[in-house]
Design an enzyme around this catalytic site. Structure first.
Site, PDB file in Angstrom:
ATOM      1  N   TRP A  54      12.667 -37.613  27.029  1.00 12.10           N
ATOM      2  CA  TRP A  54      14.117 -37.607  26.823  1.00 12.10           C
ATOM      3  C   TRP A  54      14.445 -38.124  25.424  1.00 12.10           C
ATOM      4  O   TRP A  54      13.810 -39.048  24.918  1.00 12.10           O
ATOM      5  CB  TRP A  54      14.814 -38.470  27.873  1.00 12.10           C
ATOM      6  CG  TRP A  54      15.313 -37.685  29.046  1.00 12.10           C
ATOM      7  CD1 TRP A  54      16.596 -37.259  29.268  1.00 12.10           C
ATOM      8  CD2 TRP A  54      14.560 -37.233  30.172  1.00 12.10           C
ATOM      9  NE1 TRP A  54      16.674 -36.573  30.454  1.00 12.10           N
ATOM     10  CE2 TRP A  54      15.435 -36.538  31.026  1.00 12.10           C
ATOM     11  CE3 TRP A  54      13.212 -37.338  30.525  1.00 12.10           C
ATOM     12  CZ2 TRP A  54      15.024 -35.962  32.221  1.00 12.10           C
ATOM     13  CZ3 TRP A  54      12.790 -36.768  31.718  1.00 12.10           C
ATOM     14  CH2 TRP A  54      13.689 -36.087  32.541  1.00 12.10           C
ATOM     15  N   ASP A  57      16.154 -41.796  25.101  1.00 14.40           N
ATOM     16  CA  ASP A  57      15.140 -42.698  25.638  1.00 14.40           C
ATOM     17  C   ASP A  57      14.048 -42.948  24.606  1.00 14.40           C
ATOM     18  O   ASP A  57      13.633 -44.086  24.381  1.00 14.40           O
ATOM     19  CB  ASP A  57      14.500 -42.096  26.895  1.00 14.40           C
ATOM     20  CG  ASP A  57      15.437 -42.089  28.077  1.00 14.40           C
ATOM     21  OD1 ASP A  57      15.216 -42.849  29.028  1.00 14.40           O
ATOM     22  OD2 ASP A  57      16.406 -41.307  28.052  1.00 14.40           O
ATOM     23  N   TYR A 104      11.384 -31.612  38.397  1.00 15.56           N
ATOM     24  CA  TYR A 104      12.637 -32.075  37.820  1.00 15.56           C
ATOM     25  C   TYR A 104      13.588 -30.891  37.723  1.00 15.56           C
ATOM     26  O   TYR A 104      13.184 -29.769  37.424  1.00 15.56           O
ATOM     27  CB  TYR A 104      12.429 -32.689  36.425  1.00 15.56           C
ATOM     28  CG  TYR A 104      13.719 -33.229  35.856  1.00 15.56           C
ATOM     29  CD1 TYR A 104      14.177 -34.483  36.230  1.00 15.56           C
ATOM     30  CD2 TYR A 104      14.509 -32.470  35.003  1.00 15.56           C
ATOM     31  CE1 TYR A 104      15.383 -34.963  35.762  1.00 15.56           C
ATOM     32  CE2 TYR A 104      15.712 -32.940  34.530  1.00 15.56           C
ATOM     33  CZ  TYR A 104      16.154 -34.183  34.910  1.00 15.56           C
ATOM     34  OH  TYR A 104      17.356 -34.651  34.455  1.00 15.56           O
ATOM     35  N   GLN A 133      21.780 -35.589  23.045  1.00 14.98           N
ATOM     36  CA  GLN A 133      22.104 -36.939  23.488  1.00 14.98           C
ATOM     37  C   GLN A 133      22.495 -37.785  22.283  1.00 14.98           C
ATOM     38  O   GLN A 133      22.401 -37.331  21.140  1.00 14.98           O
ATOM     39  CB  GLN A 133      20.914 -37.553  24.245  1.00 14.98           C
ATOM     40  CG  GLN A 133      20.817 -37.086  25.681  1.00 14.98           C
ATOM     41  CD  GLN A 133      19.775 -37.852  26.481  1.00 14.98           C
ATOM     42  OE1 GLN A 133      18.702 -38.163  25.989  1.00 14.98           O
ATOM     43  NE2 GLN A 133      20.072 -38.136  27.744  1.00 14.98           N
ATOM     44  N   ASP A 195      26.178 -40.187  32.259  1.00 14.49           N
ATOM     45  CA  ASP A 195      26.323 -38.911  32.944  1.00 14.49           C
ATOM     46  C   ASP A 195      27.546 -38.788  33.846  1.00 14.49           C
ATOM     47  O   ASP A 195      28.299 -37.823  33.748  1.00 14.49           O
ATOM     48  CB  ASP A 195      25.081 -38.630  33.788  1.00 14.49           C
ATOM     49  CG  ASP A 195      23.798 -38.626  32.974  1.00 14.49           C
ATOM     50  OD1 ASP A 195      23.808 -39.125  31.843  1.00 14.49           O
ATOM     51  OD2 ASP A 195      22.781 -38.130  33.482  1.00 14.49           O
ATOM     52  N   TYR A 387      25.086 -45.295  39.386  1.00  6.70           N
ATOM     53  CA  TYR A 387      24.725 -44.792  38.060  1.00  6.70           C
ATOM     54  C   TYR A 387      25.631 -45.359  36.969  1.00  6.70           C
ATOM     55  O   TYR A 387      25.595 -46.554  36.703  1.00  6.70           O
ATOM     56  CB  TYR A 387      24.735 -43.270  38.105  1.00  6.70           C
ATOM     57  CG  TYR A 387      23.605 -42.623  37.334  1.00  6.70           C
ATOM     58  CD1 TYR A 387      22.329 -43.176  37.304  1.00  6.70           C
ATOM     59  CD2 TYR A 387      23.816 -41.441  36.644  1.00  6.70           C
ATOM     60  CE1 TYR A 387      21.297 -42.575  36.600  1.00  6.70           C
ATOM     61  CE2 TYR A 387      22.789 -40.820  35.948  1.00  6.70           C
ATOM     62  CZ  TYR A 387      21.535 -41.396  35.919  1.00  6.70           C
ATOM     63  OH  TYR A 387      20.516 -40.795  35.217  1.00  6.70           O
ATOM     64  N   GLU A 431      15.865 -49.565  36.032  1.00  9.67           N
ATOM     65  CA  GLU A 431      16.640 -48.616  35.232  1.00  9.67           C
ATOM     66  C   GLU A 431      18.020 -49.192  34.933  1.00  9.67           C
ATOM     67  O   GLU A 431      18.506 -49.124  33.804  1.00  9.67           O
ATOM     68  CB  GLU A 431      16.747 -47.305  35.998  1.00  9.67           C
ATOM     69  CG  GLU A 431      17.431 -46.178  35.254  1.00  9.67           C
ATOM     70  CD  GLU A 431      17.489 -44.904  36.066  1.00  9.67           C
ATOM     71  OE1 GLU A 431      17.970 -43.897  35.523  1.00  9.67           O
ATOM     72  OE2 GLU A 431      17.051 -44.913  37.239  1.00  9.67           O
TER      73      GLU A 431
END
Length: 469
Positions: A54, A57, A104, A133, A195, A387, A431
């Site tokens: 990602w 990331d 995924y 991103q 997101d 999230y 996370e």
């Protein structure tokens, strides 16, 4: 991204991170996470449900990796940049062809970058997504260089990445200034990285979701549905991505309005704050390479002016997102509105207001919350588990720690730094966590959580650059 509530494979580091022994144990545990998630050329966020590379990331991961192996940190960024498109965009996912398609979603056969993105210059031999991103990469490259200038110089690291990073920023300054106001726009809720933020609820209302039968959510196979975006939101994400793909991943010029082809067009303050900071980093890189830093400094100044003019709302006490389809501000208070603390040249009154808002009722940093939540504690959509609708994220709090320190709030930065270290270790490098209790959410052994821990530990222990740095 997707999440799972599986327990950590790394033993919990449950305290003592303020002592030398505790810091050593925390560093060893964080190092194990990054070493375990290394694939040979890059690092996965986690092996269970994030089996590819990602974009943002990898930027945070590289900063942490530089504290273990500067060469590996350089390779992390170079691997990502090798998938850059000819138009300059850095895609948000670079797919590993060895990973099964059903591991995924959306998978490479959904994005079809090498064919659907051919006109925009997508690589022919690497499959990627087609969206982007936050542009943290130039900042990461500069910090990687700073961690070991000798190795960086010997390997020509900055000379190799500088043209690619400049092209990346060029794409954002041109193709993505969709409002014509001097700010980069995002075309999908996944692009600003947050997101399912409540900021996107209103803009997403006009998007018809893709039929539930047209896709399979791999995230729910391993994750807790209570931690994840709803099926309705996910259907809208899929629709936006499919529409963009079917238009060949082309962007429009200035003057976006109701008839524009993009169903979602937003100016996000955090995305642009990272772009400003990365322009300053490009200026530093240019100077190191003997090139003219002035164009980057001028872009940073212009972006800062546009950011304050367009997105600063004194009555809210923070920056707000702006919906370009309706040309109206989005009233939801998100942590993205605090991220401009990263920007070095903000007006003093803006900085003072942001500091008040960060510790006030809406975010409670240092009072009612251990870490800054992703969304307004008093907001109607706050959810401490779901999230980006409330949980605290370690990369965002790392950025806020830098912002606090930059603007002279050293005691608050020191407190936040220690809280990040303690919470990350106690949660098994989660996370994300509940902002009040620190309870682990999402997947464990998460790479960027381990990475920011390594960076903060290193900065704490650098001679002459301890708590006051």
């Amino acid at each position: 991204m997707t999440a799972t509530t599986a327990g950590p494979s790394t033993p919990l580091v449950t305290g003592g991170s303020g002592t030398r022994t505790g810091r050593r144990a925390l560093r060893a545990a964080a190092s194990r996470v990054l070493l375990a998630n290394w694939t040979g050329a890059s690092t996965v966020p986690s092996h269970t449900l994030y089996p590819h590379q990602w974009s943002w990331d990898s930027a945070f991961i590289a900063v942490g990796l530089s504290r273990l192996s500067p060469r590996r940190a350089q390779r992390e960024l170079e691997t990502l940049l090798s998938a850059q498109w000819d138009d300059g965009r850095i895609p948000h996912i670079v797919f590993n062809p060895a990973v099964p398609l059903d591991a995924y979603f959306p998978s490479p056969d959904f994005w079809r970058s090498s064919t659907a993105g051919a006109t925009a210059g997508a690589p022919r031999d690497i499959e990627t997504s087609g969206i982007v991103q936050p542009p943290v990469h130039a900042l990461a490259a500069w910090l990687v260089h700073e961690s070991d200038p000798e190795t960086s110089g010997r390997r020509g690291f900055l000379a190799r990445v500088y043209p690619r990073l400049t092209a990346w920023h060029g794409y954002l300054h041109t193709n993505r200034d969709l409002g014509g106001h001097g700010l980069a726009s995002v075309l999908h809720p996944w692009e600003p990285g947050m997101d399912n933020s409540p900021c996107w609820d209103r803009p997403l209302e006009r998007v018809d979701p893709a039929p539930a039968t047209s896709f399979r959510r791999a995230d729910l196979t391993h994750g807790d549905a209570a931690d994840r975006p709803t099926d309705l939101d996910y259907g809208r994400y899929v629709r936006l991505a499919a529409d963009y793909r079917d238009r060949g991943y082309t962007d429009t010029g200035a003057g976006v309005g109701a008839a524009a082809p993009h169903g979602f067009v937003v100016e996000d303050p955090g995305f642009n704050a990272f772009l400003i900071v990365s322009e300053h980093a490009l200026a530093a890189i240019a100077l190191t390479l003997g090139q003219d830093p002035r164009p980057h400094r001028e872009r940073a100044r212009a972006l800062t002016t546009a950011l304050v003019r367009r997105l600063w709302h004194p009555e809210a006490g923070l920056f707000l997102c702006h919906d370009l389809r309706t040309d109206t501000p989005i009233e939801e208070k998100s942590v993205t509105g605090l991220l401009p603390l990263l920007v070095p040249d903000l007006p003093g009154h803006v900085v003072e207001a942001l500091l008040r808002t960060a510790s006030g009722d809406h975010f409670g940093l240092g009072s009612t919350t251990a870490l800054a939540p992703s969304y307004d504690l008093r907001g109607h959509s706050f959810d401490s588990s779901r999230y980006w609708r409330g949980p605290a994220w370690f990369n965002i709090n790392w950025a806020l720690e830098r912002g606090l320190r930059q603007h002279g709030a050293l005691a608050r930065a020191d407190d936040l730094r220690q809280t990040i270290l303690t919470s990350a270790g106690a949660s098994g490098f989660a996370e994300y966590v509940d902002p009040r209790t620190g309870r682990a959410r999402g997947t464990a052994d998460f790479s960027w959580t381990a990475a920011v821990v390594l960076d903060l530990l290193a900065r704490t222990e650098e001679p002459g650059k301890g708590a006051g740095r």
